[in-house]
Design a protein around this motif. Structure first.
Motif: not given
Length: 468
Positions: A77, A290, A67-68, A185, A296-297, A293, A64-65, A74
C-alpha cells in the motif's frame, strides 16, 4: 514613478519585467462591484486545487476497502500511495518551465484533462500493476496544479495582497483533502470504490470547462477595469510583456532575463526553499496518505467516525492557512521587511508542526486528533508564504513558475519517500505509528532551521554577473 538603485541607476518600474516585488507603488485599492476580478481568478485557481487534491486524496480514503478486494499488503500500500509522487515530482520541473514559456491557461488546462482521465480510469484497475500505472499517469497531469496558480497570482495580484491570495488557492488542497474523506466514504459505502473514481474524474472535466471559459491574463481580460489594472501593475505584480514572455535582455552586462533555468540551482536561497519545503511536505503528505489508516488502525475509528471526525484537521488547517496569508500581508503593510515577514511565518509554522510527534503518547483518540489538528494548522500557516517565495525571489516574471516547479519538485520527493518509509516502518514495528510520527516531528524542526539559517534575504535573485 522612477525608482533608483543604491548606486543611482534607474531600476525597472513596479509591474514591469524584472521589477523587484518588494518595491511597489502605493496605489489605492479599488472598491466596489466589478473591481475585484483578481479575486475571481484566485477563486478559479482555488476550485482547481479542490478537484486536484480530491482526486489524489481519494485513494487514501478508498484504500482500506480496495486493499481487501485486491489483496494488497500494508507495505505494498505504501508503494501504491507513493507511486503518484514519482511522476508528480519529476514533472514539476518541466511543468514550471512550460508554464513560463507557454502561459498558465493552456498548460493548466492540459494538466486538468490528463489527471481527470487518469482518475476515472482507476475505476477499471484489476490489481497492483494497473493501480500503480494509473497513479503514475495521474502524477504527470497533476504536476501543473501547484506552479500554475502560483504563476497566475504573481501576475494578477499586487505584492501587498499576494500572500493572502496564495493562501486562498492553496486552501483548495485542504478543502479537496477534507472533502475526500466524507465524499469518498459515502460513495464507497453507497455505490462502490470503482464508481467513486469515475464520478470524481468527471468532476475534473467540469472544472476544465470553467477554466477554459473564464481564465484570461490581466493584459486581455475583458472585465478588468483600468483602475484595477493600474492597482495590480503599480502594486508590484510580476507582469510580463503582452505575449506572456519576459522582455528581451539588453546588450552589455548580464541581465536577469539571461539567467538560464539550470542556473537557478546555483543559489543558496533556492536550495533553502527546496529543503524547507521537503521537510514541510513530508508531514503534510502523512495527512494526505496515511492519516485515514492511522485513525482506523491505531485509534479504532469505524467508517462513520472516519468520515466525520477525520475532516477536523483539514478544516482547522484551512483556518491556519488563511491566518498565515492574512498575517503576512498585514505585517508587510505595517512596514516589516519581506525577509522578516517570510521568516517569521515560515519558521514559526514549521516549528509548531513538530507537535505531531506527541500524538503517539496521548492516550485518547480525541487528544491525538487535537495535536494532529494543531500540527496541520501550523504547517498551513507557513504554506502561503512558501507559495509566495517564487514570486518574491524570481529574477524576472518569466522565472516564477520555474522556481515554483523546482521548489515543488523537492517537496514532492518527500511525497515519494514518505508513504514508502511509513509503510516499511509500520511493517517492521507490527503496525505501530510511533516512529513514523516522531520522524515527522523531527523533520518539522529541520525545516524550521532551514528557513531560519539557509535562506538568507528574501529578494530577487541577482544575475550571474552581479553575483560575481
Amino acid at each position: 514613478m522612477k525608482i533608483t538603485t543604491p548606486t543611482g541607476a534607474a531600476a525597472p518600474a513596479a509591474g514591469s519585467p524584472g521589477a523587484p516585488p518588494s518595491a511597489p507603488v502605493d496605489t489605492p485599492r479599488p472598491r466596489g462591484r466589478g473591481r475585484n476580478v483578481r479575486w475571481t481568478i484566485a477563486g478559479l485557481c482555488f476550485s482547481g486545487l479542490v478537484v486536484n487534491y480530491l482526486d489524489r486524496s481519494a485513494l487514501g480514503v478508498a484504500l482500506p476497502t480496495m486493499a481487501k478486494d485486491l489483496h494488497i499488503s500494508q507495505s505494498t500500500q505504501g508503494l501504491v500511495l507513493s507511486s503518484f509522487f514519482v511522476t508528480y515530482a519529476l514533472c514539476q520541473l518541466p511543468s514550471g518551465w512550460l508554464l513560463d514559456k507557454l502561459g498558465v491557461k493552456p498548460v493548466f488546462a492540459l494538466g486538468a484533462l490528463w489527471w481527470s482521465l487518469a482518475t476515472a480510469s482507476m475505476a477499471l484497475v484489476r490489481g497492483v500493476g494497473s493501480l500503480v500505472t494509473t497513479r503514475l499517469l495521474m502524477g504527470v497531469g497533476e504536476a501543473s496544479g501547484y506552479p500554475a496558480p502560483a504563476k497566475a497570482v504573481s501576475r494578477w495580484f499586487p505584492a501587498r495582497e499576494r500572500t493572502l491570495a496564495n493562501s486562498v488557492w492553496d486552501n483548495g488542497s485542504r478543502v479537496g483533502t477534507a472533502l475526500a474523506l466524507p465524499l469518498i466514504t459515502v460513495l464507497v459505502a453507497w455505490l462502490h470504490w470503482r464508481a467513486a473514481f469515475a464520478i470524481i474524474g468527471l468532476a475534473g472535466l467540469v472544472w476544465l470547462a470553467a477554466w477554459l471559459k473564464w481564465y484570461r491574463e490581466p493584459e486581455d481580460h475583458p472585465k478588468l477595469t483600468e483602475e484595477e489594472r493600474r492597482y495590480i501593475a503599480q502594486g508590484g505584480a510580476r507582469l510580463e510583456s503582452a505575449d506572456g514572455a519576459p522582455a528581451a535582455a539588453t546588450s552589455g552586462p548580464a541581465q536577469p532575463a539571461d539567467l538560464r533555468w539550470r542556473d537557478l540551482f546555483r543559489y543558496r536561497t533556492v536550495w533553502g526553499m527546496m529543503i524547507g519545503f521537503f521537510c514541510l511536505n513530508y508531514v503534510i503528505y502523512f495527512f494526505i496518505t496515511w492519516f485515514p489508516s492511522y485513525l482506523v488502525d491505531e485509534r479504532g475509528f469505524d467508517l462513520l467516525q472516519l468520515g466525520f471526525f477525520g475532516t477536523v484537521p483539514g478544516l482547522v488547517a484551512i483556518l491556519g492557512s488563511l491566518a498565515g496569508g492574512w498575517s503576512a500581508d498585514r505585517l508587510l503593510r505595517r512596514g516589516w521587511s519581506l525577509t522578516k515577514v517570510r521568516k517569521t511565518c515560515l519558521v514559526s509554522g514549521t516549528l509548531g508542526s513538530s507537535v505531531i510527534a506527541f500524538a503517539v503518547i496521548v492516550p485518547t483518540a480525541w487528544g491525538a486528533l487535537t495535536l494532529l489538528s494543531v500540527s496541520y494548522a501550523t504547517l498551513t500557516f507557513s504554506t502561503a508564504s512558501v507559495a509566495s517565495l517564487p514570486a518574491d525571489v524570481a529574477p524576472t516574471p518569466g522565472h516564477v513558475a520555474s522556481l515554483s516547479g523546482i521548489q515543488n519538485f523537492a517537496s514532492n520527493v518527500a511525497g515519494v519517500l514518505g508513504p514508502i518509509v511509513t509503510g516499511l516502518l509500520l511493517t517492521a514495528s507490527g503496525g505501530s505509528y510511533l516512529v513514523p510520527l516522531v520522524l515527522s516531528g523531527g523533520l518539522s524542526v529541520v525545516g524550521a532551521l532551514t528557513y531560519a539559517f539557509v535562506v538568507r534575504r528574501v529578494e530577487p535573485l541577482a544575475p550571474p554577473a552581479a553575483t560575481a
